[in-house]
Design a protein around this motif. Structure first.
Motif, short mmCIF file in Angstrom:
data_model
loop_
_atom_site.label_atom_id
_atom_site.label_comp_id
_atom_site.label_asym_id
_atom_site.label_seq_id
_atom_site.Cartn_x
_atom_site.Cartn_y
_atom_site.Cartn_z
N UNK A 108 36.62 36.46 52.79
CA UNK A 108 37.63 36.48 51.74
C UNK A 108 37.02 36.93 50.41
N UNK A 109 35.86 36.39 50.08
CA UNK A 109 35.23 36.73 48.80
C UNK A 109 34.79 38.19 48.74
N UNK A 110 34.47 38.76 49.90
CA UNK A 110 34.13 40.19 49.90
C UNK A 110 35.35 41.01 49.46
N UNK A 111 36.52 40.55 49.83
CA UNK A 111 37.75 41.24 49.40
C UNK A 111 38.00 41.06 47.90
N UNK A 112 37.36 40.03 47.31
CA UNK A 112 37.49 39.78 45.88
C UNK A 112 36.35 40.41 45.07
N UNK A 113 35.51 41.18 45.74
CA UNK A 113 34.43 41.88 45.04
C UNK A 113 33.04 41.35 45.28
N UNK A 114 32.91 40.34 46.12
CA UNK A 114 31.57 39.80 46.41
C UNK A 114 30.82 40.73 47.35
#
Length: 386
Positions: free
Chosen positions: A109-115
């Motif tokens: 999920x955080x990868x989708x937020x730019x992580x």
């Protein structure tokens, strides 16, 4: 039908003392702990006593423990909270390929937020190499999340060495200790952990309750916003009854006598392994580290079978497989795959996890059932060649 429970890593029964501690909150102490009248007093004081018990079980300060709905929420809180708080400083997270889905999916999920997330490889025992952690660190790294013990194979991670790397580089360190509490002594100061996850139903407490240890000064944004419950860190009226159960479970499961019992469980598990190994004429293989492993966990591969086939023949026994069958195709778990277990071997994986109520009679009976229903026909040729 007789029933033998060997799936303690999935969920534990409630201890009698946990049930007794919770019972008054079913009948009498119903007040909101945030209220200021007489009905709130017992609820409020019991909530703080439970918080103290959880904190004491891991060597923390009472105010560093925040109650959650379970381990999954605590992991989400840790990962998303640190990312939101520190994203202006960096966006890089380091974790491993053998984490629980409650860490893997928030990372996705955080990868989708730019992580940017680095998923570290593990060795054949399921352990992370601290050198790989150090090599993965960049100027953008804000969080390292490595589980304390693996739920599937029981392997313990070198958390102290990894934490030392995090501290040296000013990185927040989180560990999911859901499987470890009550099985391995944990002291957050000795480990120098910033964030640590506790799950109630792995430690003889109810489902639906957990906790996140947050070291004072750790930058983290609340996951659930609302009123100022849990020192402003987790909105929502606390479930006092379940918190009391978790407190009592953590206290009793980390007592000296409880850890003595863990050593007895280790001996029982080792006896189980030795008898299985003999029964299968040395054909059985072990998943996980032979020594640096939870004392209660035995993940083994039955050659020539799928784990599902083994357990189907012994329905009296509650245990777990290390693979899943989809449309006739056996798929290894992500943990076994990351460990490099070959598919034809790992498809026969079964995890037996023992607990405080497991007896020697239980183990003897499982051995008998396996011999009678599973192994007698399949390994008759091996016996003849013995």
């Amino acid at each position: 039908m007789e029933r033998i429970y060997l799936d303690y890593n999935a969920s534990t029964p409630l201890k009698e003392e946990v049930i007794r501690a919770m019972e008054p909150f079913i009948y009498d102490h119903f007040g909101n702990p945030s209220a200021s009248h007489w009905a709130a007093n017992k609820a409020s004081s019991s909530l703080e006593q439970a918080r103290h018990q959880v904190a004491q079980s891991i060597g923390a300060q009472t105010e560093e423990v925040i109650f959650t709905s379970g381990g999954s929420e605590a992991n989400n809180f840790a990962l998303k909270g640190v990312f939101q708080s520190l994203r202006d400083r960096g966006n890089h997270i380091i974790t491993s390929k053998v984490e629980h889905p409650a860490v893997m999916n928030p990372c996705d999920y955080l990868e989708k937020q730019g992580a940017q997330v680095t998923y570290l490889e593990v060795d054949e025992f399921g352990q992370v190499d601290p050198e790989d952690v150090e090599n993965a660190v960049t100027d953008e790294t804000i969080l390292i999340s490595i589980m304390h013990a693996n739920n599937e194979v029981g392997t313990l991670q070198p958390i102290s060495e990894i934490t030392a790397i995090a501290k040296k580089n000013g990185i927040v360190m989180h560990t999911d200790a859901s499987q470890s509490i009550g099985k391995v002594p944990i002291d957050v100061d000795q480990l120098q952990i910033d964030l640590l996850t506790v799950a109630g139903h792995k430690v003889y407490a109810p489902k639906g309750i957990g906790a996140l240890y947050i070291r004072q000064g750790t930058p983290i944004e609340p996951l659930i916003h609302g009123a100022g419950h849990e020192m402003g860190m987790r909105a929502g009226t606390e479930n006092v009854m379940l918190a009391v159960g978790l407190g009592e479970a953590c206290s009793s499961s980390t007592s000296t006598s409880s850890f003595h019992q863990i050593e007895e469980i280790r001996q029982l598990r080792d006896k189980f392994w030795e008898r299985l190994h003999r029964l299968l004429h040395g054909q059985l293989t072990l998943n996980g580290h032979p020594d640096e492993r939870l004392a209660n966990t035995l993940s083994v591969n039955f050659p020539g079978f799928t784990g599902e086939e083994v357990l189907r023949q012994i329905p009296e026994v509650a245990a777990s497989t290390g693979s899943a069958c989809h449309s006739g195709n056996v798929q290894l778990s992500s943990v076994l795959k990351a460990m490099g277990v070959e598919e034809h071997v790992g498809k026969g994986a079964v995890r037996f996890s023992l607990g405080h109520y497991t007896t020697e009679k239980d183990i003897d009976r499982v051995i008998d059932l396996l011999e009678e229903r599973v192994l007698q026909r399949k390994y008759q040729d091996l016996k003849m060649n013995d």
